[in-house]
Design a protein around this motif. Structure first.
Motif, short mmCIF file in Angstrom:
data_model
loop_
_atom_site.label_atom_id
_atom_site.label_comp_id
_atom_site.label_asym_id
_atom_site.label_seq_id
_atom_site.Cartn_x
_atom_site.Cartn_y
_atom_site.Cartn_z
N ASP A 254 -2.94 -32.03 7.02
CA ASP A 254 -2.56 -32.77 8.22
C ASP A 254 -3.44 -32.32 9.38
O ASP A 254 -3.38 -31.16 9.81
CB ASP A 254 -1.08 -32.52 8.53
N LEU A 255 -4.25 -33.24 9.90
CA LEU A 255 -5.17 -32.92 10.99
C LEU A 255 -4.68 -33.44 12.34
O LEU A 255 -5.44 -33.43 13.31
CB LEU A 255 -6.56 -33.53 10.68
N SER A 256 -3.43 -33.88 12.40
CA SER A 256 -2.95 -34.49 13.64
C SER A 256 -2.91 -33.50 14.81
O SER A 256 -2.92 -33.92 15.97
CB SER A 256 -1.56 -35.09 13.43
N GLY A 257 -2.88 -32.21 14.53
CA GLY A 257 -2.88 -31.22 15.60
C GLY A 257 -4.26 -30.75 16.01
O GLY A 257 -4.41 -29.95 16.95
N VAL A 258 -5.30 -31.24 15.34
CA VAL A 258 -6.68 -30.84 15.65
C VAL A 258 -7.14 -31.52 16.93
O VAL A 258 -6.98 -32.74 17.09
CB VAL A 258 -7.60 -31.20 14.47
N ARG A 259 -7.72 -30.75 17.84
CA ARG A 259 -8.09 -31.29 19.14
C ARG A 259 -9.60 -31.28 19.43
O ARG A 259 -10.05 -31.93 20.36
CB ARG A 259 -7.37 -30.52 20.26
N ASP A 260 -10.38 -30.51 18.67
CA ASP A 260 -11.82 -30.51 18.90
C ASP A 260 -12.55 -30.26 17.60
O ASP A 260 -11.94 -29.98 16.56
CB ASP A 260 -12.22 -29.48 19.97
N LEU A 261 -13.86 -30.35 17.64
CA LEU A 261 -14.68 -30.23 16.44
C LEU A 261 -14.56 -28.86 15.79
O LEU A 261 -14.56 -28.73 14.56
CB LEU A 261 -16.13 -30.56 16.78
N GLY A 262 -14.46 -27.82 16.61
CA GLY A 262 -14.32 -26.48 16.05
C GLY A 262 -13.05 -26.34 15.24
O GLY A 262 -13.05 -25.75 14.14
N GLN A 263 -11.94 -26.86 15.76
CA GLN A 263 -10.68 -26.81 15.02
C GLN A 263 -10.77 -27.63 13.74
O GLN A 263 -10.21 -27.24 12.71
CB GLN A 263 -9.54 -27.33 15.89
N LEU B 77 -6.75 -37.65 11.61
CA LEU B 77 -7.81 -37.15 12.48
C LEU B 77 -8.00 -38.09 13.68
O LEU B 77 -8.24 -39.29 13.53
CB LEU B 77 -9.12 -37.03 11.70
N ASP B 78 -7.91 -37.52 14.87
CA ASP B 78 -8.04 -38.27 16.12
C ASP B 78 -9.53 -38.51 16.43
O ASP B 78 -10.34 -37.59 16.36
CB ASP B 78 -7.39 -37.45 17.25
N HIS B 79 -9.88 -39.75 16.81
CA HIS B 79 -11.26 -40.04 17.20
C HIS B 79 -11.73 -39.17 18.36
O HIS B 79 -12.92 -38.88 18.47
CB HIS B 79 -11.37 -41.51 17.63
N ASN B 80 -10.81 -38.76 19.21
CA ASN B 80 -11.19 -37.97 20.39
C ASN B 80 -11.73 -36.59 20.03
O ASN B 80 -12.37 -35.94 20.86
CB ASN B 80 -10.00 -37.83 21.33
N VAL B 81 -11.49 -36.15 18.79
CA VAL B 81 -11.98 -34.84 18.35
C VAL B 81 -13.51 -34.76 18.46
O VAL B 81 -14.07 -33.68 18.71
CB VAL B 81 -11.52 -34.58 16.90
N PHE B 82 -14.18 -35.89 18.29
CA PHE B 82 -15.64 -35.87 18.25
C PHE B 82 -16.27 -35.88 19.64
O PHE B 82 -17.51 -35.84 19.76
CB PHE B 82 -16.16 -37.05 17.42
N GLY B 83 -15.47 -35.94 20.68
CA GLY B 83 -15.97 -35.82 22.04
C GLY B 83 -17.02 -36.85 22.41
O GLY B 83 -17.95 -36.56 23.17
N LEU C 280 -9.00 -41.14 9.35
CA LEU C 280 -8.75 -41.05 10.78
C LEU C 280 -7.36 -41.59 11.07
O LEU C 280 -6.79 -42.34 10.26
CB LEU C 280 -9.83 -41.77 11.57
N TYR C 281 -6.81 -41.23 12.22
CA TYR C 281 -5.41 -41.52 12.48
C TYR C 281 -5.08 -43.01 12.47
O TYR C 281 -3.95 -43.41 12.19
CB TYR C 281 -4.98 -40.91 13.83
N ASP C 282 -6.07 -43.86 12.77
CA ASP C 282 -5.78 -45.29 12.92
C ASP C 282 -5.49 -46.00 11.61
O ASP C 282 -5.04 -47.15 11.60
CB ASP C 282 -6.92 -45.99 13.67
#
Length: 526
Positions: free
Chosen positions: A82-91, A111-117, A139-141
């Motif tokens: 579950d990657l829903s808590g991932v907030r950035d590329l490092g995580q 996986l949130d698209h915003n992770v890729f900045g 990805l989450y969508d």
């Protein structure tokens, strides 16, 4: 006089029946509401075998329905890490490194698209932490995936592909696949290779999921897919051992290129049913997602994308809806962008007055002012998922907002505008895109998040109606569900507070004291 199976008393029963909006007691017989009123009204229904349930301090409401969910297909989607808590590329890299198995596939989801900045979604960003393993990351969508080089090789993907529906194997300027797969046909090139759970495991996971959904107050769900096509058999197998915790209404997909024989099969499927499930309706896609660049917009997004419909020939979609409507089949169409919403409304308008309350539009994430009153005028049901707003940001620095720009992101999730215009508005979660918790649906409908947070939310009553009376209309069940009145199904939800009057943040964590589906208790708090 017959006696009731159950007599339930509570501090407050919100019936949503205009003739008697408030009560304190409900009698249930053979899965149906037999009487509603106060203790005096239900006393004649009590007998020696009647089960008495006393819930002092509780508020009982009609059983909640999630008007857009994927509880069967979603179990396949929500597999792996579950990657829903991932907030950035490092995580993300850390999570994938920890997920590398000794052999076999890496699977992950949420996986949130915003992770890729703002960077392009590319396997080069993660390839080195995968140790050469094939990886399939949703990805989450639910409309896109990121896969590794090993997964691309396993699928024989070495360049772009053509599809009957709008879909893309993303490639860089040299023609090399980046691992970003957009829309279902492209994603399915790899998803079909990922190992699947056994039938027994799917059945056990489904029952556990539906039970967990019932624990949040849900008594039903409108299921916007038919999975791999074997879902009726799966549900029938579950019902051989007992009742489903939720009522499920399933809408199989109709994709571009569907033949006359395919449509005949979809029509024939409408007769499939069990005790607590039935196939009812057909699901279409008019576009994809804003973040993936596949929402159909009147004008291109800020990346120059979004001007194409999911159906390469939108008029073929219109003709197909007309064919199904003539056969008495309800339709639900995924339409996120303003052009997609307009085209669906145009399609329904051409059907005439007989189309009222027979067709619905799912998601409706951005829509201009002139389209709002058409929903009520045409009787097109709006089906929206308030928890989706959490994937955006109030300052509009998220991928959804940046792609749309200020004007269109300012139209985010216009639930209140649609209700104020007189539209029927059914609410849901779109699990596993967002969590299935019905309380969160009620809460975020009243207090939208992110880009929608500047807009007025629904009132407490409007939110409750979105999961009850309006959901019943969306499912064509307004005569048998959605209200607590004699003769309707005994689908009930009991909260430890009043979900209409309590603050939205308290509703999100409200104790669910009891959930009843068809007179059967599917959840009761200890």
């Amino acid at each position: 006089m017959p006696t009731a199976d159950i007599v339930l008393t509570a501090a407050h029963v919100r019936t949503l029946d205009p003739g008697r909006p408030h009560a304190t007691a409900v009698a249930v017989k053979d899965g149906t509401i037999a009487a509603v009123g106060d203790a005096h009204d239900v006393r004649p229904w009590r007998g020696p075998d009647t089960v008495r349930i006393d819930l002092p301090g509780a508020t009982v409401v009609p059983g909640l329905t999630d008007s857009h969910s994927h509880p069967v297909w979603g179990l396949q989607m929500a597999t792996g890490t579950d990657l829903s808590g991932v907030r950035d590329l490092g995580q993300l890299r850390t999570a994938l490194h920890a997920a590398v198995p000794p052999d076999g596939w890496i699977t992950a989801y949420g996986l949130d698209h915003n992770v890729f900045g703002g960077k392009p979604v590319d396997r080069d960003l993660i390839e080195d932490v995968l140790a050469g393993a094939p990886a399939f990351i949703r990805l989450y969508d639910g409309h896109s995936a990121l896969v590794s080089g090993a997964a691309l090789r396993a699928a024989g993907i070495d360049g772009p592909r053509s599809f009957e529906q709008r879909a893309t194997v993303v490639c860089d300027s040299t023609g090399r696949p980046t691992g970003h797969l957009i829309e279902h046909a492209a994603v399915d090139l790899v998803s079909g290779l990922v190992p699947k759970p056994s039938v027994a495991e799917r059945r056990a996971r489904l029952v556990a999921l539906l039970s967990a959904m019932a624990a949040t107050g849900l008594t039903g769900a409108h299921v916007m897919d038919l999975g791999d096509g074997d879902v009726p058999e799966l549900l029938a197998a579950v019902e051989e051992e007992g009742d489903l915790p939720l009522r499920l209404r399933l809408a199989p997909w109709c994709m571009p290129g569907a033949s006359a024989a395919d449509l005949d099969e979809l029509i024939a499927l409408q007769s499939r049913a069990g005790r607590h499930w039935r196939v009812d309706g057909v699901k279409f896609f008019m576009d994809g997602t804003v973040e993936g660049g596949t929402a159909w917009l009147e004008h291109a997004d800020c990346h120059g994308q979004g001007t194409d419909a999911f159906w390469p020939d939108p008029e073929a979609y219109t003709a197909t809806v007309h064919r199904l409507h003539a056969a008495g089949v309800r339709t639900a169409t995924h339409a996120i962008g303003d052009a997609a919403v307009r085209h669906v409304l145009d399609t329904v308008e051409a059907l005439g007055a007989g189309a009222r309350l027979r067709h619905r539009i799912e998601h409706i994430e951005t829509v201009p002012e002139e389209q709002i009153p058409r929903f009520a005028r045409l009787g097109v049901i709006a089906s929206m998922q308030p928890p989706h707003t959490a994937y955006t940001r109030a300052d509009r620095t998220d991928e959804w907002s940046r792609r749309l720009g200020d004007e269109r992101s300012g139209r985010a999730w216009r639930c209140r505008d649609l209700r104020d215009a007189g539209a029927w508005l059914a609410l849901g979660s779109d699990w596993p895109i967002a969590h299935y918790d019905a309380r969160e649906v009620l809460a975020t409908a009243r207090a939208p998040k992110g880009a929608a947070s500047r807009r007025a939310g629904l009132t407490g009553l409007m939110a409750l109606e979105g999961c009850t009376t309006h959901a019943a209309v969306a499912g064509g069940e307004q005569d048998v569900s959605g209200r607590i009145t004699p003769g309707r199904r005994a689908d009930l939800t009991a909260f430890g507070l009043d979900p209409v009057d309590a603050p939205a943040d308290e509703v999100a964590e409200a104790p669910v004291l009891l959930t009843m589906t068809g007179g059967h208790i599917t959840h009761r708090s200890e």
